[in-house]
Design an enzyme around this catalytic site. Structure first.
Site, short mmCIF file in Angstrom:
data_model
loop_
_atom_site.label_atom_id
_atom_site.label_comp_id
_atom_site.label_asym_id
_atom_site.label_seq_id
_atom_site.Cartn_x
_atom_site.Cartn_y
_atom_site.Cartn_z
CG HIS A 105 -0.78 -8.58 -9.45
ND1 HIS A 105 -2.01 -8.55 -8.82
CD2 HIS A 105 -1.05 -8.79 -10.77
CE1 HIS A 105 -2.96 -8.76 -9.71
NE2 HIS A 105 -2.42 -8.90 -10.89
CG HIS A 138 0.26 -9.45 2.11
ND1 HIS A 138 -0.94 -10.12 2.20
CD2 HIS A 138 -0.06 -8.19 1.71
CE1 HIS A 138 -1.93 -9.31 1.88
NE2 HIS A 138 -1.42 -8.12 1.58
CD GLU A 139 1.99 -5.04 1.70
OE1 GLU A 139 1.72 -4.71 0.53
OE2 GLU A 139 1.15 -5.01 2.62
CG HIS A 188 -0.14 -6.33 -2.85
ND1 HIS A 188 -1.33 -6.61 -3.47
CD2 HIS A 188 -0.40 -6.30 -1.51
CE1 HIS A 188 -2.28 -6.76 -2.55
NE2 HIS A 188 -1.74 -6.59 -1.36
#
Length: 603
Positions: free
Chosen positions: A399, A392-393, A396
């Site tokens: 991105h 998940h991180e 980020h």
């Protein structure tokens, strides 16, 4: 008697498991140089007030200085924050972060004139400016974002007052934070092993996952006894926050606090309303899942404190950090070699602070700024949940990496509206990967499906429930309805029953849940968890089961930063978030996996 295992001190954590902040500043002295440079330039930019009407060169100069200062301020902020978070007991970095926070407020006041003054420039004047100075076209979208708020930005003097009063406006949120994190007296409860443990938010979450209903019930009852004692104070802090939002929306001439909050990210209100409408239309799926939970747990009465314990007898597998990195890299191969190469860079070059140490900030996040690599804070535990947190991180961070490397500084960040999409796309890709890996292992498949279904329940259904409550209390306050504790208790309990259905008892205590949710102080933030997860379900489905074109569109989304309106960026990626289709597709996937889980648990 066995010794209690203690967390290591920061100095005892192996270097390879810590992040390398020397990529931001080699030394604290280098930080101080930039901090002083920002401080010295604040009077300079403040003195430019009144200059934008002096021509294209004046606008270019002011814009350049504004962005240069903001860029440097972001860098010193990130360094101070990460230094503080890695060991919150170190007074040197407490003070450093406090100084930077004060600097942020001073910067806001020093540049508060810019937007109101920019708005005095007519469309014809701006056309002349672009013709006279072609470099200004590099900032056209940035200017247009301000022009879109024409009619909502106030005079220089008023904007300066509002900026300077930011601490006052945040009083409700700050008071709640102090109460919730420091002053509420949580009691001692009994855990699974019969040990007496001090109840806290973190301990509460663990105890609700207990296989013992007695342990779950005690934690639930004891926690809400505390919030019940302080519910009138907490109603006052939340009311203060709601009134703050409604006041600012009214002063800025928005139709509602919701419209004002979403306008900040250029999101139309129909995105919010579509979410609530479509989720309400699919509450039968949540009711089915809750009824299935009751059957599997074999309970005569299912309570709200029974919704978090695992439905799978087999213990969740252990995943070390090193093994989790291998799985993440394998799962993300569908993103193509370029994406994977940057994930390897993250794993190999100490972008991640891995293990928990004494006084380290809890939880996990991705941080960084345009002039640094992304950083990830973890508090690693060897389990499936932490494997998902890592990927998940990483979403980020990738991105941020792609945005910063493909956009100029002014567009190198991205709207909070799309932030959760990149992270949860990775989660959905991992789920597909694990379900494929365990297609011949029904027990492991049940574990992954249980994790997905609970995640969907918590991210889509629960966050939409929060969004619906948040919208309601803002609307009621705007109508003059006092937001008393009893008023919010009763509405929240009824709302909870609507969402979860008749298979679960909406205990009286659940009416108090609003009083302990920090997100209700975040100004219409939570809906983005739900819209983000739903959009990422569609994107991940296309990446895994579609063509290279799906991957290419997704990478272009990551590269877009804030170069276009967020909903336009998502349309180019293949998801129109102004329409309900992407939400419907997410529920199709949820229903398919619910069906699969039901079949596996019936055997």
């Amino acid at each position: 008697m066995a010794n209690t295992q203690k967390l290591p001190l920061r100095k005892d954590v192996p270097e390879k498991l810590t992040w390398d902040l020397t990529t931001v500043y080699k030394t604290d002295a280098d930080f101080e140089k930039d901090f002083s440079a920002v401080q010295d330039q604040l009077p300079v930019i403040a003195q430019l007030a009144g200059s934008l009407e002096n021509g294209a060169d004046a606008l270019l100069k002011a814009t350049g200085l504004y962005l240069d200062l903001n860029r440097k301020l972001e860098k010193v902020y990130v360094y101070a924050q990460l230094k503080n978070d890695q060991d919150t007991s170190e007074t040197k970095y407490q003070a450093m972060f406090s100084r930077v926070e004060s600097m942020v407020a001073k910067f806001g006041a020093a540049v508060s004139w810019f937007d109101p003054e920019l708005l005095t420039l007519s469309e014809s004047t701006m056309k002349q400016y672009y013709d006279q100075e072609p470099k200004l076209s590099d900032y056209k979208r940035l200017f247009d974002q301000t022009f879109e708020k024409r009619g909502h930005i106030l005079s220089n003097d008023v904007e300066k007052v509002l900026a300077g009063a930011s601490d006052i406006f945040s009083a409700g949120e700050k008071t709640f934070g102090i109460l919730d994190n420091t002053d509420l007296p949580f009691p001692v409860v009994t855990d699974d092993n019969g040990n007496q443990v001090q109840l806290s938010q973190g301990v509460y979450g663990i105890l609700l996952e207990s296989t013992s209903q007695a342990v779950r019930k005690q934690a639930f009852k004891k926690l809400y006894e505390v919030y019940g004692q302080f519910q009138h104070t907490l109603a006052a802090t939340l009311t203060t926050n709601v009134k703050n939002h409604n006041f600012k929306a009214q002063v800025r001439k928005y139709n509602s606090a919701l419209e004002a909050a979403l306008a900040a990210n250029e999101v139309p209100t129909n995105v919010y309303q579509n979410l609530i409408d479509v989720v309400n239309n699919h509450l039968d799926l949540l009711h089915r899942y809750v009824a299935l939970r009751k059957r599997i747990l074999d309970l005569d009465n299912l309570h709200m404190y029974d919704l978090y314990t695992s439905l799978v007898d087999k213990k969740s597998p252990k995943y070390t950090f090193d093994r989790s990195k291998e799985i993440a890299l394998d799962a993300l191969q569908v993103m193509g070699p370029d994406y994977v190469s940057h994930v390897k860079e993250e794993f190999d070059h100490r972008w991640i602070d891995v293990v928990e140490n004494q006084f380290k900030r809890s939880g996990g996040y991705s941080s960084g700024t345009y002039d640094t690599n992304p950083f990830i804070l973890l508090n690693w535990k060897d389990n499936l949940d932490n494997l998902y947190t890592l990927i998940h991180e990483t979403g980020h961070s990738m991105h941020s990496y792609y945005s910063a490397h493909n956009q100029p500084y002014q567009y190198g960040d991205y709207s909070i509206f799309v932030a959760e999409i990149a992270s949860t796309t990775n989660e959905n890709i991992l789920t597909d990967y694990l379900l494929d890996q365990f297609k011949d292992d029904p027990e492991m498949k049940k574990i992954v499906l249980n994790y997905y279904l609970d995640g969907f329940k918590g991210t889509v259904f629960r966050q939409t429930q929060f969004a619906e409550f948040e919208q309601y209390i803002h609307e009621q306050d705007a109508k003059g309805q006092p937001l008393t504790a009893d008023f919010m208790d009763n509405y929240y309990r009824d709302l909870n029953h609507k969402y979860y259905g008749d298979a679960v008892i909406s205990d009286d205590e659940i009416g108090l849940e609003w009083s302990r949710i920090p997100h209700f102080y975040y100004n219409f933030y939570v809906y983005q968890y739900a819209t983000g997860f739903a959009a990422s379900s569609t994107l991940a489905d296309g990446i895994v089961h579609g063509t290279k074109d799906n991957v290419e569109k997704y990478l272009n989304f990551l590269k877009s930063g804030s170069s276009d309106i967020p909903t336009n960026v998502m349309k180019k990626a293949g998801v129109d978030m102004t329409k309900p289709d992407y939400l419907e597709h997410a529920f199709e996937i949820f229903e398919q996996r619910l069906n699969e889980f039901e079949k596996l648990t019936m055997k």
